[in-house]
Design a protein around this motif. Structure first.
Motif, PDB file in Angstrom:
ATOM      1  N   ALA A  56     -21.738  -1.472 -11.657  1.00 37.04           N
ATOM      2  CA  ALA A  56     -20.665  -2.422 -12.970  1.00 37.04           C
ATOM      3  C   ALA A  56     -19.929  -3.065 -12.359  1.00 37.04           C
ATOM      4  CB  ALA A  56     -19.835  -1.298 -13.247  1.00 37.04           C
ATOM      5  N   ASP A  57     -19.566  -2.737 -10.986  1.00 35.55           N
ATOM      6  CA  ASP A  57     -18.711  -4.358 -10.553  1.00 35.55           C
ATOM      7  C   ASP A  57     -18.996  -4.326  -9.342  1.00 35.55           C
ATOM      8  OD1 ASP A  57     -16.685  -4.075 -13.109  1.00 35.55           O
ATOM      9  OD2 ASP A  57     -16.620  -2.914 -12.322  1.00 35.55           O
ATOM     10  N   GLY A  58     -18.361  -5.456  -8.351  1.00 36.26           N
ATOM     11  CA  GLY A  58     -18.555  -6.137  -6.660  1.00 36.26           C
ATOM     12  C   GLY A  58     -17.943  -5.263  -6.641  1.00 36.26           C
ATOM     13  N   LYS A  59     -18.188  -4.571  -5.085  1.00 37.60           N
ATOM     14  CA  LYS A  59     -18.055  -3.929  -4.118  1.00 37.60           C
ATOM     15  C   LYS A  59     -17.207  -5.613  -3.046  1.00 37.60           C
ATOM     16  CE  LYS A  59     -20.294   0.501  -4.614  1.00 37.60           C
ATOM     17  NZ  LYS A  59     -21.125   1.430  -3.852  1.00 37.60           N
ATOM     18  N   LEU A  60     -15.981  -4.736  -2.566  1.00 36.62           N
ATOM     19  CA  LEU A  60     -15.046  -5.677  -1.330  1.00 36.62           C
ATOM     20  C   LEU A  60     -15.809  -5.488  -0.686  1.00 36.62           C
ATOM     21  CD1 LEU A  60     -12.905  -7.643  -0.718  1.00 36.62           C
ATOM     22  CD2 LEU A  60     -11.767  -5.177  -0.805  1.00 36.62           C
ATOM     23  N   ILE A  61     -16.303  -6.669   0.285  1.00 34.08           N
ATOM     24  CA  ILE A  61     -16.751  -6.135   1.859  1.00 34.08           C
ATOM     25  C   ILE A  61     -15.902  -7.088   2.719  1.00 34.08           C
ATOM     26  CG2 ILE A  61     -18.283  -6.871   3.282  1.00 34.08           C
ATOM     27  CD1 ILE A  61     -20.674  -8.343   1.018  1.00 34.08           C
ATOM     28  N   LEU A  62     -14.889  -7.558   2.639  1.00 35.70           N
ATOM     29  CA  LEU A  62     -13.912  -8.499   3.424  1.00 35.70           C
ATOM     30  C   LEU A  62     -13.354  -8.623   2.771  1.00 35.70           C
ATOM     31  CD1 LEU A  62     -12.415  -8.713   6.618  1.00 35.70           C
ATOM     32  CD2 LEU A  62     -15.078 -10.686   6.677  1.00 35.70           C
ATOM     33  N   LYS A  63     -12.191  -8.676   3.145  1.00 32.42           N
ATOM     34  CA  LYS A  63     -10.907  -9.806   2.992  1.00 32.42           C
ATOM     35  C   LYS A  63     -10.069 -10.682   3.808  1.00 32.42           C
ATOM     36  CE  LYS A  63      -6.538  -9.139   0.940  1.00 32.42           C
ATOM     37  NZ  LYS A  63      -5.399  -8.873  -0.630  1.00 32.42           N
ATOM     38  N   THR A  64     -10.152 -11.400   3.787  1.00 33.56           N
ATOM     39  CA  THR A  64      -9.334 -12.304   5.301  1.00 33.56           C
ATOM     40  C   THR A  64      -7.501 -13.337   4.249  1.00 33.56           C
ATOM     41  OG1 THR A  64     -10.118 -14.473   4.949  1.00 33.56           O
ATOM     42  CG2 THR A  64     -10.759 -12.638   6.718  1.00 33.56           C
ATOM     43  N   THR A  65      -6.620 -12.777   4.955  1.00 33.97           N
ATOM     44  CA  THR A  65      -5.742 -12.815   4.178  1.00 33.97           C
ATOM     45  C   THR A  65      -5.322 -14.091   4.472  1.00 33.97           C
ATOM     46  OG1 THR A  65      -4.314 -11.759   5.396  1.00 33.97           O
ATOM     47  CG2 THR A  65      -4.858 -10.321   4.565  1.00 33.97           C
ATOM     48  N   HIS A  66      -3.653 -14.746   3.107  1.00 33.02           N
ATOM     49  CA  HIS A  66      -3.641 -16.085   4.250  1.00 33.02           C
ATOM     50  C   HIS A  66      -3.335 -15.838   5.376  1.00 33.02           C
ATOM     51  CE1 HIS A  66       0.250 -13.293   2.729  1.00 33.02           C
ATOM     52  NE2 HIS A  66       0.579 -13.987   3.330  1.00 33.02           N
ATOM     53  N   ASN A  67      -2.548 -14.548   5.982  1.00 29.77           N
ATOM     54  CA  ASN A  67      -2.393 -14.736   7.154  1.00 29.77           C
ATOM     55  C   ASN A  67      -2.837 -15.146   8.787  1.00 29.77           C
ATOM     56  OD1 ASN A  67      -2.280 -12.371   6.817  1.00 29.77           O
ATOM     57  ND2 ASN A  67      -0.333 -11.718   7.403  1.00 29.77           N
ATOM     58  N   SER A  68      -4.632 -14.896   8.274  1.00 31.18           N
ATOM     59  CA  SER A  68      -5.257 -14.942   8.528  1.00 31.18           C
ATOM     60  C   SER A  68      -5.782 -13.062   9.484  1.00 31.18           C
ATOM     61  CB  SER A  68      -5.874 -15.877  10.067  1.00 31.18           C
ATOM     62  OG  SER A  68      -5.762 -17.146   9.207  1.00 31.18           O
ATOM     63  N   ALA A  69      -5.566 -12.443   8.785  1.00 30.11           N
ATOM     64  CA  ALA A  69      -5.602 -11.270   8.869  1.00 30.11           C
ATOM     65  C   ALA A  69      -6.917 -10.202   8.499  1.00 30.11           C
ATOM     66  CB  ALA A  69      -4.567 -10.410   9.361  1.00 30.11           C
ATOM     67  N   PHE A  70      -7.488 -10.029   9.244  1.00 30.28           N
ATOM     68  CA  PHE A  70      -9.092  -9.155   8.546  1.00 30.28           C
ATOM     69  C   PHE A  70      -8.421  -7.809   7.784  1.00 30.28           C
ATOM     70  CE2 PHE A  70     -10.135 -12.422  11.267  1.00 30.28           C
ATOM     71  CZ  PHE A  70     -11.572 -12.696  10.517  1.00 30.28           C
ATOM     72  N   GLU A  71      -9.413  -7.365   6.773  1.00 30.96           N
ATOM     73  CA  GLU A  71      -9.220  -6.047   6.129  1.00 30.96           C
ATOM     74  C   GLU A  71     -11.286  -6.078   5.461  1.00 30.96           C
ATOM     75  OE1 GLU A  71      -6.312  -5.852   3.433  1.00 30.96           O
ATOM     76  OE2 GLU A  71      -4.652  -6.705   4.757  1.00 30.96           O
ATOM     77  N   PHE A  72     -11.151  -5.073   6.351  1.00 27.02           N
ATOM     78  CA  PHE A  72     -12.853  -4.661   5.657  1.00 27.02           C
ATOM     79  C   PHE A  72     -12.433  -3.398   4.114  1.00 27.02           C
ATOM     80  CE2 PHE A  72     -12.980  -4.987  10.138  1.00 27.02           C
ATOM     81  CZ  PHE A  72     -14.077  -5.758  10.483  1.00 27.02           C
ATOM     82  N   GLY A  73     -13.886  -3.921   3.799  1.00 33.31           N
ATOM     83  CA  GLY A  73     -12.881  -3.525   2.480  1.00 33.31           C
ATOM     84  C   GLY A  73     -14.244  -2.118   2.290  1.00 33.31           C
ATOM     85  N   THR A  74     -14.330  -0.745   1.358  1.00 38.32           N
ATOM     86  CA  THR A  74     -15.147  -0.051   1.022  1.00 38.32           C
ATOM     87  C   THR A  74     -16.552  -0.114   1.671  1.00 38.32           C
ATOM     88  OG1 THR A  74     -14.980  -0.231  -1.252  1.00 38.32           O
ATOM     89  CG2 THR A  74     -13.294   1.345  -0.477  1.00 38.32           C
ATOM     90  N   TYR A  75     -17.208  -1.213   1.342  1.00 36.44           N
ATOM     91  CA  TYR A  75     -18.338  -1.307   1.180  1.00 36.44           C
ATOM     92  C   TYR A  75     -19.075  -1.377   2.405  1.00 36.44           C
ATOM     93  CZ  TYR A  75     -22.788  -2.868   0.569  1.00 36.44           C
ATOM     94  OH  TYR A  75     -24.192  -3.959   1.089  1.00 36.44           O
ATOM     95  N   ALA A  76     -18.322  -2.025   2.790  1.00 31.29           N
ATOM     96  CA  ALA A  76     -18.399  -2.433   4.398  1.00 31.29           C
ATOM     97  C   ALA A  76     -17.898  -1.201   5.347  1.00 31.29           C
ATOM     98  CB  ALA A  76     -17.347  -3.570   5.173  1.00 31.29           C
ATOM     99  N   GLU A  77     -17.399  -0.973   4.928  1.00 27.84           N
ATOM    100  CA  GLU A  77     -16.727   1.277   5.740  1.00 27.84           C
ATOM    101  C   GLU A  77     -18.200   2.332   5.962  1.00 27.84           C
ATOM    102  OE1 GLU A  77     -14.919   1.688   7.659  1.00 27.84           O
ATOM    103  OE2 GLU A  77     -13.541   0.345   7.368  1.00 27.84           O
ATOM    104  N   GLU A  78     -19.013   2.017   4.110  1.00 28.59           N
ATOM    105  CA  GLU A  78     -19.879   2.540   3.743  1.00 28.59           C
ATOM    106  C   GLU A  78     -20.322   2.539   4.342  1.00 28.59           C
ATOM    107  OE1 GLU A  78     -19.664   2.718  -0.246  1.00 28.59           O
ATOM    108  OE2 GLU A  78     -17.549   4.576  -0.323  1.00 28.59           O
TER     109      GLU A  78
END
Length: 1188
Positions: free
Chosen positions: A725-747
């Motif tokens: 129904a909704d999009g799944k988060l792949i990757l988030k790069t914060t405003h200070n260039s930090a990387f956070e992997f989304g649930t879709y990337a982990e799964e």
């Protein structure tokens, strides 16, 4: 050898000659005494290997000089023999390692049995044996015969007296040895001092203490005779006092030239006491003053001045007005007269020895009658041999008079304070001064009291006459914490301090003084009392306490500053603690929280939720007042809200606790802070992307405009699947260039395949998904957040936008797998080899892996069965068919080239017949490294028929009849003419053929019946009775009952079997035959029957022992044929010849006879009937019509 030395030197220079191991041991023989501690060194040089070498000691005892007895080892704990094990374990024998290549053998308690030849061995650590690895030396153990004797005694000498001591030293050692003798002295607290010694080389020597006196001849050592040594000290000194010993040592010279002390003995001691000659002494008497008041203490000190007081004996006596008070002997026990003994018992007087030189008389409470003259007398005493004392010289100083005056009270009291009106919390100080007309005659007790406005009196503190301070009941706790203090500043001045005053401390303060003196009987009595007071008024702190908050900038924008002021009234002094707290209610909340507090002790305490204020907030407190100003610079939205000031008035108690007297809250101040307007725009363009898996997916996110050049962006990448129904988060790069992997990337395990890039332009962001998979298909988009740095250096999200979508489709590569579809038929004999080929003509990718499976359809079995399969990891596995038909040992796989697989079935059997084919699966690696099946194909079929060999068994059917006499033996041969295989085995059985009852009469032989050329099959009238059977495994069956015990079997050749029947009887007459079965070994190692064949009947006739003509003829084959067989053919041939001659003659005379219908002579073959049993004579008959 002279020629060899230069060569050896030359080789040594070149480094060719390697080091040679050399073991050295202390040179012997060594002579040592029983009971002594012996050491033997051993070293090794020129070795290779580790620097730390090991040592092993052994001994060859005189009782068995050829036998090695192991003692101790540095490497093997089990090395010692049983005779030395206990001494090694207890440490009486051990090895001391001095260096890596040097060690000492220690034997602490040498025994006579330890004598022998000792060997030191070093285990080899070199690459090869070269040099010596052990060395030996001899040890001789001799008895200890040294004796040192001196008479023990105690001598009392006077300074300058001579001293003479003698010592007997003797030895019975047979070896050549030297003696050394020394005289030693030891005092109670000193070490041994050498007085004088005679060395083994006959040289006299003294220690530093006696060296000068020896050189002057005052200390001598004389040898009297062969065993007596005398010590003489001519002028004793006090330092010579002590115990004197005589010590002797026996020395022997070792082979290396060094001297060794084999034993050392010391005699019993002689105690020498030396008394100094100086006997003079002086005495003086001392006291503090001469004028005293009744009740005061007095101390008289009798001081003795003399030399060596501790070693002399003195008696002391005390006198008052020439009357004896007390006496004290050398034992320091005082003896008092009756009057002073009573006062001493009550603790009013004391006589004691303070030290060896000081004697004391103390009167603790003087009476007026104690005025008078005091003196002491010292007498020296000498102790006799019997222990009694004799008085010698006696001395006393001059008399010391004292005066004791009576006492009277002349005191007056004055009270003063530091202030009469104070603010609560200030300190109060009172002083109480006592004035006297003269010197104080006794002691004072002082009481401080408070009389409040209700005229209630309470004791604050008092000081008794003994100087003990005690607080009143209500002031006990405050006094323990130092809140109330009383002190005797001077003998006649007393102070009272009340710290951190309270409102209830207000009232009249009074000082009550009592003067005390000690009566003659020692009891205290009051001489007089005086009082004085002063008033004190205290103002409460919380009177008029108020607080107000003000600000001149209620509305600000980002990065502007604003001030807040908290005004407190009245103006309290700096000592009054006031805490001020600024409280803050952020916009959108309903609760206040503490922002910052200016604490009561002057510190600044930030609230738990004030981190954003700390770096941009200044708090300031005015020195002249308690007003507090709060300055906030570079305002942000986090500072927007309502502010409030809270002031607390505190008071510290005597027990260091705090009480909040009052709390006041100010009015509310609202501050508004606004954010800038955003200009963020993100590209909304749409894209469609189709690619094959394992290729990279390039996704772009473009920022068209931004609010500030200092803006930072947080980019969130999403994927939308049709099933979600909704999009799944792949990757988030914060405003200070930090990387956070989304649930879709982990799964989906995308972490290792994601690559994020921010381009130099700053507004373009790229996300690359490496090694794309089919599951990566979907709709991708980015979510952009614009972040700005707030004035408090905290990033805040200003705005956010979503980009256009990129439709990504990832496909698998097209399948191109193809197998050869060639059909085939194979016919093969058992035990041969069958080759099944599976050829891959084309494949999807060269990187793919193939799984090959062979299967077979069996006749009458609709489902296929797996024979074997080769996994894609090249592992060969057997199928269920292989287990059923024992194919595991007969299957062989080859792959001569890429894509060609050959399966060989060796040693095939009939059960292996069927239709074979192969199936191939093609597996490809996914981008994530996992393998998946992309395609599969099945090859053409091959029909395999496995046949057994053709049966070629043939048994000899031409067997002659046999006639034997009764009791004779006859033979039944079974001859095999041909066989199917050289590996065949045969089962042979013999049968007797008898006519069943009710069958055709006649001879028992087989008769053929013809009826116009047609043979009519009827039931076999013959009965088969087995004689003997032999299986293919050469196992015999049971013998037939008529022939039991009379049968003999023989195998004359692989194809000829013979059965002999012994003791023939008339019942044995009849027909016999042999039955042969041919057996072959199958590929499964099982025997099976290929075919069977039976021989022609063999006729056996047994004649009765009474002979007849007929029996004679029948028993002889030649005679039988000559009589019954040969005449008939000859007679037939003769008739035919006659007829032919007659016919030819008629033709010659009359050629037209045949043509005119004259019948020719047709001759049929004569039919000969005869009985093979020779029971009837043969009959030659010509049937009617045989001759026309």
């Amino acid at each position: 050898m002279k020629c060899f030395s230069p060569v050896l030197s030359y080789l040594a220079v070149l480094g060719i000659v390697s080091a040679q191991r050399q073991v050295g041991v202390q040179e012997g023989p060594l002579y040592r005494m029983e009971g002594s501690h012996i050491t033997i060194w051993c070293n090794v040089s020129g070795y290779q290997g580790p620097s730390e070498q090991n040592f092993q000691w052994s001994v060859y005892l005189p009782s068995a000089p050829e036998r090695e007895v192991q003692i101790v080892s540095t490497v093997d704990a089990s090395f010692p023999y049983a005779i030395y094990t206990q001494r090694v374990r207890t440490g009486k024998i051990y090895v001391e390692r001095v260096q890596g290549n040097l060690a000492f053998l220690h034997i602490t308690d040498l025994q006579a049995r330890d004598a022998g030849e000792y060997e030191c061995h070093t285990p080899n650590t070199d690459e090869r044996y070269f040099g010596s690895y052990s060395a030996k030396m001899n040890l001789v153990v001799i008895p200890d015969s040294l004796q040192t004797t001196a008479m023990p005694q105690t001598l009392h000498k006077v300074e300058q007296d001579p001293l003479e001591l003698t010592c007997e030293v003797a030895t019975e050692t047979f070896q050549h040895s030297h003696l050394s003798v020394a005289w030693l002295r030891q005092s109670d607290s000193e070490k041994l001092v050498e007085v004088i010694s005679l060395s083994r080389d006959f040289v006299l020597h003294s220690s530093n203490e006696y060296a000068q006196r020896q050189s002057l001849g005052e200390v001598r050592l004389d040898k009297l005779g062969s065993t007596t040594f005398r010590l003489i000290v001519f002028h004793l000194q006090p330092s010579d006092q002590g115990e004197f010993f005589c010590e002797a040592a026996e020395w022997i010279q070792d082979p290396d030239g060094s001297w060794y002390a084999m034993t050392r003995k010391r005699s019993e001691g002689t105690m020498v006491n030396v008394q100094p000659t100086d006997k003079e002494f002086t005495v003086r008497l001392e006291t503090e003053k001469r004028l005293y008041t009744v009740g005061e203490p007095v101390e008289f000190r009798c001081i003795l001045e003399a030399q060596n007081v501790p070693d002399r004996y003195f008696a002391v006596s005390w006198a008052f007005n020439s009357s004896l008070i007390a006496s004290m002997g050398p034992n320091a026990v005082p003896v008092l007269n009756s009057e002073f003994a009573h006062r001493e018992a009550r603790g009013q007087l004391k006589v004691a020895k303070e030290s060896d030189n000081v004697f004391v008389l103390k009167i603790y409470h003087l009476r007026q009658e104690d005025s008078g003259k005091y003196n002491c007398r010292v007498t020296e005493r000498e102790k006799t041999v019997t222990g009694e004392f004799i008085d010698k010289e006696s001395k006393r100083p001059k008399n010391t008079p004292i005066i004791v005056l009576p006492i009277k009270s002349t005191i007056s009291v004055e009270v003063a304070s530091n202030a009469s009106v104070i603010l609560e919390g200030e300190n109060l100080h009172f002083s109480c001064s006592i004035r006297t007309a003269g010197r104080p005659q006794g002691r004072f007790s002082v009481i401080w009291q408070l009389v409040d406005r209700q005229n209630r009196r309470s004791n604050i503190m008092w000081l008794d006459r003994d100087g003990t301070v005690q607080p009143g009941t209500s002031y006990w706790e405050r006094s323990s914490f130092g809140g109330v203090q009383m002190e005797q500043v001077q003998p006649s001045s007393f102070s009272l301090g009340i710290f951190n005053s309270r409102k209830e401390d207000e009232g009249q303060y009074e000082c009550h003084v009592t003067e005390w003196v000690r009566a003659v009987d020692g009891e205290w009595q009051i001489v007089g009392e005086r009082r004085a007071s002063t008033p004190v008024s205290i103002t409460a702190l919380e009177t008029g306490f108020t607080v107000t908050a003000i600000s001149r900038t209620p509305g600000v924008t980002y990065s502007e500053s604003f001030d807040l002021q908290c005004i407190i009234k009245p103006h309290y002094p700096a000592r009054v603690p006031v805490s001020v707290t600024w409280r803050f209610q952020p916009v959108g909340t309903v609760e206040f929280h503490d922002l910052v507090t200016f604490t009561r002790d002057g510190g600044v305490q930030w609230g738990d939720r004030s981190s954003s204020f700390r770096t941009r907030t200044a708090i300031e407190k005015a020195e002249s007042s308690n007003n507090v100003r709060l300055s906030i610079s570079r305002a942000s939205d986090t500072e927007a809200g309502k502010y409030q000031c809270v002031a607390e008035l505190w008071r510290r108690h005597y027990n260091h606790t705090w009480t909040r007297l009052a709390e006041r809250t100010s009015n509310l101040l609202e501050i508004r802070v606004l954010q800038p307007v955003t200009k963020l725009q993100v590209s909304k363009s749409k894209r469609t992307l189709t690619l094959v898996e394992n290729r990279p997916i390039q996704l772009n996110c473009s920022v068209k405009s931004q609010t500030s050049q200092n803006s930072h962006f947080a980019v969130l990448w999403y994927v939308h699947k049709p099933s979600d129904a909704d999009g799944k988060l792949i990757l988030k790069t914060t405003h200070n260039s930090a990387f956070e992997f989304g649930t879709y990337a982990e799964e989906e395990g995308l972490r290792s395949r994601l690559q994020f890039e921010r381009h130099v332009s700053g507004g373009l962001f790229s996300l690359t998904i490496q090694r794309a998979e089919v599951s990566d298909s979907g709709s991708y988009y980015c979510h952009v957040e614009e972040w700005l740095l707030s004035p408090n250096y905290a990033w805040y999200k200003l705005a956010e936008e979503v980009s256009g979508r990129t439709e990504v489709t990832v496909k698998q590569p097209d399948s191109r797998l193809k197998l050869s579809q060639a059909q085939g038929n194979l016919s093969v004999l058992e035990t041969r080899q069958v080759q099944l080929e599976c050829v891959v003509l084309n494949r999807t990718s060269t990187a793919s892996q193939l799984m090959v499976e062979w299967f077979v359809w069996k006749p009458n079995h609709p489902e296929r069965e797996t024979v074997a399969h080769l996994s894609r990891e090249a592992t060969f596995h057997y199928g269920e068919q292989a287990a059923k038909n024992n194919l595991k040992e007969r299957l062989h796989l080859e792959s001569p080239s890429c894509g060609v697989y050959r399966l060989f079935i060796q040693n095939v059997a009939v059960q292996d017949s069927g239709t074979y084919s192969c199936r191939v699966e093609e597996w490809l690696p996914s981008p994530s490294g996992e393998w998946y099946k992309r395609a599969e194909d099945t090859a053409g079929q091959t029909a395999v028929t496995v046949m057994r060999p053709d049966a070629a068994l043939q048994v000899d059917t031409v067997v002659p009849n046999v006639t034997v006499s009764e009791k004779a033996a006859f033979q039944l041969d079974c001859s095999i003419v041909s066989r199917s295989s050289q590996d065949s085995r045969f089962a042979v059985a013999w049968y007797s053929l008898r006519t069943k009852p009710g069958g055709n009469g006649g001879s028992p032989d087989l008769e053929e019946q013809e009826d116009d050329g047609e043979v009519e099959e009827e039931e076999d009238p013959t009965e088969r009775m087995p004689l003997l059977s032999v299986g293919p495994d050469a196992v015999f069956g049971p013998e037939g009952s008529p022939w039991e015990g009379r049968l003999r079997f023989q195998r004359l050749s692989p194809l000829l079997y013979r059965l002999t029947v012994l003791q023939a009887s008339l019942q044995d007459t009849g027909n016999y035959s042999c039955h042969v079965e041919e057996w072959l070994l199958s590929p499964q190692k099982e025997w099976y029957r290929l075919t069977e064949e039976e021989s022609a009947p063999i006729g056996i006739r047994v004649l009765d022992s009474s002979s007849t003509l007929q029996s004679v003829i029948c028993s002889n084959d030649a005679l039988f044929y000559f009589i019954f067989f040969y005449p008939f053919p000859i007679f037939g041939i003769l008739i035919i010849t006659i007829l032919l001659v007659r016919f030819k003659s008629r033709n010659s005379s009359k050629n037209s006879d045949g043509k005119n219908g004259v019948p020719l002579l047709w001759i049929k073959e004569p039919h000969l009937n005869y009985s093979p049993t020779c029971l009837e004579p043969p009959v030659l008959s010509i049937h009617p019509g045989a001759i026309d």
